[in-house]
Design a protein around this motif. Structure first.
Motif: not given
Length: 877
Positions: A690, A698, A703, A708-709, A712-713
């Motif tokens: 995470g 997170q 996520l 938000l994946w 922000r992956k």
């Protein structure tokens, strides 16, 4: 064929046959159907035989008798009527034409009954698991031409002019490959148009991974159908040529170019031919010219001309080159063909024989004409191999060729006698229940004490691994008492290790004070005497286990815990508040102090230098282990083959185990924590994926839940997270670390040029971890050849094996920690936090640099200072 017993069919066999006869319009059709039923089907199941000969029409009475018999015939027997009647007609010696006509008439009855749902659809005799071993989705990301299996088949069939070859391939696909993929199975021979179309439609959705394994799938289907081997050979050849053509057209990949986990294969071991010497001929044209000149120089002009004819008429068209316009090639045809040879790389010449076979089938070339062409091409290939071998021999004195095989990379070590290691390390021969003593047993009272001891240690927050080690050592002590002190197995108990004496005496239990004092003094003297006896026995045991104070301390620690367990009810009370108040504990603690003093000045039984390597060597060993994890094929020298070597695909299990070995050593080098950190590494608990900030963590699941994946992956990282219960010194975790949510360590995403570390972690989680079967726990690592979690012994053995293979030194995991501290002495505070111990412990016990290196900075500074002072004294000023 089995029927569904839970389903009720409306008609019996007699009624089905009668309904079918009534549905027919032509008298000849009715006659043929009745004849097939009465003359062949009914007698084939031991029913009544018609009273008239074959040349005479059957009578109405014969029909009535046969139909009466059909009333009790099971439906599954009627469904097999064509096969049963065929067997009978064959026994009677009927011609193949007559047999086909009888089967056709009965097949019409069965098909009509199924169409009207009077009979069930036949079951597929091919087992469900034919394709279970083939992973789907492996070709994703490969640069292949787009197209489904049906489109490939139709394009391939357009190039085959031989009708027999076309029919054989369609038959192999429709009757065996498609049913092997759980597609529709044809029940007519030859297959009906509707059955063929159904198979081709199913072919549109078959994964390409299945098509790449078409020969093996078809053979498995044929074995389930009990077909003969000669038929299997024909089917395998048709499908193999089809798959070879698809690979050449880039519809399918080369098997060695696909990684077992999917996508493009990692960098493979270089081919031996590439490692030794580069061929002088870069194209097939240059090789052809050299070979032709060699033939002419040896007075083989006729063979050279025959070779040219074979090349122009068959080889070049097989490579999709120009085709001669007439049966006799003109000079223009020859020149066009030779120009095309300049476009073909020499390394593609290995496929020549397979491609020519495909071209032979397209032209329907007779077998007698094929053998001569094959022979000429193979002689040319052998000449190429000989030329390359001769070139290697000529250059062998300049540089010894390095043949990078899979089996000869590391350093060998001298192995101990089989079984010796087990006795020395895993199962000491004096332990109670050792394999050497199969008659050993644990009496019921002792078993209750052991169970109570385990629960008592658990209540004191002792880790399961430590409890297991303590119990093993208790068994060793009990085994020594039985074998060397002469105690019977029924007498063994914890009191044999440390006697439990009465130490609390109450005045209320006596009539007068003098009696109380006498009883108390007598009891204490008995306790002191027994404590002395116990100490002498314990000293004999410590002498037995070895002279090393370190080893004796480990055993004494367990004996002290056993004594505390026996006195747990009175220890810490107002009567016996301290351990020193108990005679046996007072003696054992004094002995422990003495052994501690000796251990501080006693050299280790095995020096650190013997079981350690440089940090650079460890990193290089890790990278070599990564190469093993990436190697999906092996190359071995083989003089019998034209190219001089053989290529073999490694089993998926072997690749997965090497992947696990690589992750084991890379995790340990990046975060040299204690062994427990890794063999108890749990996905989602101590191993987290995470985004970690100073305030929150997170997870990937969170996520994705928050949407938000995708955004922000790229910031996602892997971490090892410890709370106080997760490691040895967790109870002394500083408040500042505890306030930040515990001990966190980020696993760096190392760049190995061709791949990142996180890609290997994902490969293990999504592919390698479950290669042995379903994993029902969340431990990251598992044992080899199984799905169970690791333990401390297995982890230690794994690390020793990895470093022993590549460096020749079996380095234990604990020495990796010392190697890191010694390599980076300037980072004491950070390294101590990483290794999860104090700075004092780090300096005194983990910095294993030689004294000369530790003294070097002050020695250099002092020498420089003295030189400066002397320089000023000697100066004339």
């Amino acid at each position: 064929m089995m029927l569904n017993e839970n389903f009720s069919y409306p008609l019996n066999s007699e009624e089905i046959c009668a309904e079918f006869i009534n549905s027919l319009k032509g008298s000849q059709q009715i006659k043929d159907a009745q004849n097939a039923i009465v003359r062949y089907f009914v007698p084939s199941i031991r029913g009544p035989i018609p009273s008239v000969q074959k040349s005479t029409s059957i009578t109405a009475q014969d029909i009535q008798i046969a139909y009466s018999f059909l009333r009790d015939v099971p439906l599954h027997t009627l469904a097999n009527a064509p096969e049963l009647a065929s067997t009978l007609s064959e026994q009677l010696g009927y011609s193949s034409t007559q047999q086909s006509r009888i089967c056709h008439n009965l097949r019409e009855i069965v098909d009509w009954a199924r169409k009207h749902h009077y009979l069930p659809e036949p079951n597929n005799p091919i087992p469900d698991g034919t394709c279970a071993h083939i992973a789907v989705g492996l070709f994703k990301g490969l640069k292949l031409k787009t197209g489904n299996a049906r489109q490939m088949l139709e394009e391939y069939l357009e190039q085959i002019d031989n009708r027999t070859s076309r029919t054989d391939l369609i038959n192999a696909v429709v009757r065996f490959f498609v049913p092997g993929c759980r597609g529709p199975i044809p029940y007519h021979k030859p297959a009906l148009k509707i059955e063929t179309e159904a198979a081709l439609q199913y072919l549109e959705n078959i994964p390409l991974e299945y098509l790449n394994e078409a020969p093996s799938i078809a053979i498995a289907a044929m074995k389930a159908l009990n077909l003969r081997r000669t038929h299997q050979t024909l089917v395998r050849k048709c499908l193999r040529l089809f798959v070879t053509w698809a690979r050449m057209k880039l519809y399918l990949p080369d098997p060695n170019a696909v990684a077992p986990w999917g996508g493009k294969s990692p960098l493979q071991t270089e081919l031996p031919s590439q490692q030794t010497v580069q061929p002088e001929q870069c194209t097939l044209f240059e090789s052809y010219q050299s070979y032709r000149q060699d033939l002419e120089a040896n007075n083989k002009t006729q063979e050279a001309n025959s070779l040219q004819s074979s090349v122009i008429r068959y080889l070049i068209p097989a490579y999709e080159g120009p085709v001669p316009k007439s049966s006799r090639a003109t000079s223009a045809d020859v020149q066009a063909g030779l120009d095309y040879l300049k476009l073909i790389a020499l390394n593609q010449f290995e496929q020549a024989t397979d491609l020519i076979e495909v071209y032979f089938d397209r032209l329907d070339v007779p077998s007698s004409s094929r053998s001569a062409v094959r022979s000429r091409i193979r002689q040319w290939q052998e000449w190429c191999a000989n030329q390359q071998s001769q070139s290697v021999e000529d250059k062998s004195q300049e540089a010894e060729p390095v043949f990078n095989t899979f089996y000869t990379p590391g350093k060998s070590r001298q192995r101990k006698r089989p079984g010796q290691k087990m006795y020395q390390e895993k199962c000491p021969t004096h332990a109670l229940g050792a394999k050497k003593f199969p008659n050993d047993y644990v009496n019921s009272h002792l078993q209750l004490q052991i169970n109570a001891y385990i629960e008592w240690r658990r209540s004191n927050d002792v880790t399961p691994g430590s409890i297991k080690t303590e119990v093993e050592q208790i068994y060793q002590i009990l085994g020594w008492l039985h074998r060397y002190e002469g105690l019977c197995l029924d007498e063994l108990k914890f009191e044999c290790i440390a006697t439990k004496s009465k130490l609390v005496f109450l005045i209320s239990h006596h009539d007068d004070y003098s009696e109380y004092l006498m009883h108390r003094e007598t009891g204490l003297q008995e306790a002191f005497a027994k404590a002395d006896q116990d100490k002498q026995r314990i000293e004999r045991y410590l002498k037995f286990v070895g002279k090393s104070p370190h080893s004796q301390l480990r055993r004494l620690f367990v004996i002290i815990r056993v004594a505390e367990f026996l006195y747990r009810d009175v220890l810490g009370t107002d009567y016996l508040p301290e351990k020193q108040d108990i005679p046996i504990l007072r003696r054992l603690l004094k002995l422990q102090v003495e052994l501690n003093k000796k251990s501080k000045i006693a050299p280790p039984s095995i020096s650190y230098g013997e079981t350690s390597v440089s940090w650079e060597e460890a990193v290089m060993a890790m990278n070599k282990e990564r190469s093993r994890a990436d190697q999906i094929s092996t190359y071995a020298k083989n003089a019998k083959l034209r190219v001089g070597y053989s290529v073999q695909r490694r089993p998926d299990r072997a690749i997965a185990e090497d992947l696990q070995r690589f992750l084991s050593i890379v995790f340990l080098l990046l975060i040299p924590s204690r062994a427990r950190t890794f063999y108890e590494l749990r996905i989602g608990e101590t191993l987290k994926e995470g985004i970690l900030t100073e305030k929150t963590f997170q997870s990937v699941e969170e996520l994705k839940r928050l949407g938000l994946w995708k955004e922000r992956k790229d910031q996602v990282r892997f971490y090892i997270h410890h709370m106080p219960k997760n490691y040895k010194t967790g109870k002394s975790m500083p408040p500042s670390i505890l306030a930040n949510g515990g001990w966190w360590a980020e696993i760096p995403n190392l760049n190995f040029e061709d791949a990142f570390l996180y890609a290997y972690i994902d490969r293990w989680l999504n592919w390698g971890r479950g290669i042995e079967g379903a994993v029902d726990h969340n431990f990251f690592f598992r044992v080899f050849q199984g799905t169970e979690p690791l333990d401390g012994h297995a982890w230690t053995h794994r690390i020793k094996t990895i470093l022993g293979r590549w460096t020749g030194v079996r380095v234990p995991p604990k020495n990796i920690r010392k190697m890191l501290a010694s390599e980076f002495p300037e980072y004491v505070e950070s390294a101590a936090l990483l290794l999860q111990h104090s700075g004092r412990m780090h300096i005194h016990h983990y910095d294993m640099r030689h004294t000369l290196k530790k003294l070097q900075p002050i020695m250099d500074a002092n020498t420089c200072f003295i030189k400066n002072v002397l320089r000023t004294v000697d100066s004339p000023d």
